[in-house]
Scaffold this active site. Structure first.
Site, PDB file in Angstrom:
ATOM      1  N   HIS A 134       0.626  -1.381  -0.024  1.00  0.00           N
ATOM      2  CA  HIS A 134      -0.122   0.022   0.012  1.00  0.00           C
ATOM      3  C   HIS A 134       0.833   1.285   0.066  1.00  0.00           C
ATOM      4  O   HIS A 134       2.088   1.190   0.512  1.00  0.00           O
ATOM      5  CB  HIS A 134      -1.001  -0.069   1.147  1.00  0.00           C
ATOM      6  CG  HIS A 134      -0.270  -0.013   2.609  1.00  0.00           C
ATOM      7  ND1 HIS A 134       0.258   1.269   3.195  1.00  0.00           N
ATOM      8  CD2 HIS A 134       0.144  -1.005   3.313  1.00  0.00           C
ATOM      9  CE1 HIS A 134       0.854   0.782   4.346  1.00  0.00           C
ATOM     10  NE2 HIS A 134       0.649  -0.570   4.493  1.00  0.00           N
ATOM     11  N   ASP A 135       0.218   2.280  -0.981  1.00  0.00           N
ATOM     12  CA  ASP A 135       0.895   3.690  -0.662  1.00  0.00           C
ATOM     13  C   ASP A 135       2.387   3.977  -1.361  1.00  0.00           C
ATOM     14  O   ASP A 135       3.094   4.700  -1.195  1.00  0.00           O
ATOM     15  CB  ASP A 135       1.189   4.129   0.519  1.00  0.00           C
ATOM     16  CG  ASP A 135      -0.227   4.457   1.372  1.00  0.00           C
ATOM     17  OD1 ASP A 135      -1.060   5.141   0.878  1.00  0.00           O
ATOM     18  OD2 ASP A 135      -0.783   3.533   2.309  1.00  0.00           O
ATOM     19  N   GLY A 194       5.027  -1.322   2.112  1.00  0.00           N
ATOM     20  CA  GLY A 194       4.342  -0.068   1.899  1.00  0.00           C
ATOM     21  C   GLY A 194       4.885   1.193   1.867  1.00  0.00           C
ATOM     22  O   GLY A 194       6.143   1.034   2.519  1.00  0.00           O
TER      23      GLY A 194
END
Length: 188
Positions: free
Chosen positions: A123-124, A141
């Protein structure tokens, strides 16, 4: 619109499917997803809700894109952010890419990238353009991979790391700090 959707595929009513898109057997496309023109989704591909995929992408069997991030404390009602994938990417078998953990932000994959078998993108993360990520490489992430970087097989990247443009990481390298542009790294 001209597209081919296999009868076993499940495409949510609110999903937007562009022209000349191929959706293979047992593929699932969730609510609000957008699939750009001339994109091919192979068999058993899963596209999570509100995921945006550009045009001319080729996504191979077993890939899971846009399902909730792998973080503790994430409930069924937890709002997460988005995932945006650009154009002309090749995403091979069993790749996983997660959306942002923050409701107003996105995980981003640029254009003309090759993600080989079993790559994980947390994520991100932000992947720029013209990047090659080889088999079984795991990117945690909040990482950024800049233009033209090449990560060989089984590279592991720790959270919050930036890999500079046109870097090269040898196989089995563990990366736990930023790498400046134009550097070759090898570390076990």
């Amino acid at each position: 619109m001209n597209h081919m959707i296999h009868p076993t595929a499940v495409v949510a009513q609110s999903a937007k499917v562009g022209s000349n898109v191929v959706i293979g057997p047992y593929t699932v496309i969730d609510e609000g997803a957008v699939i750009g023109d001339n994109t091919v989704l192979d068999t058993h591909v899963v596209i999570g809700k509100d995921t945006i995929i550009g045009k001319n992408n080729r996504i191979f069997a077993g890939t899971v894109i846009g399902r909730p991030p792998q973080i503790l404390g994430l409930g069924d009602d937890t709002k997460t952010g988005g995932l945006m994938i650009g154009d002309n990417n090749i995403i091979r078998e069993y790749v996983t890419i997660h959306p942002s953990m923050h409701p107003e932000e996105n995980t981003i994959v640029g254009n003309n990238n090759l993600l080989m078998i079993n790559v994980h993108l947390g994520h991100d993360c932000v992947l720029e353009n013209n990047i090659v990520i080889s088999n079984c490489t795991q990117i945690s992430g909040h990482c950024k991979v800049e233009m033209g970087a090449w990560l060989s097989g089984m590279v592991a990247v720790h959270q919050f790391v930036t890999i500079g443009k046109w870097c090269y990481a040898a196989g089995y390298t563990g990366i736990n700090h930023d790498i400046p542009p134009f550097v070759i790294v090898s570390g076990h």
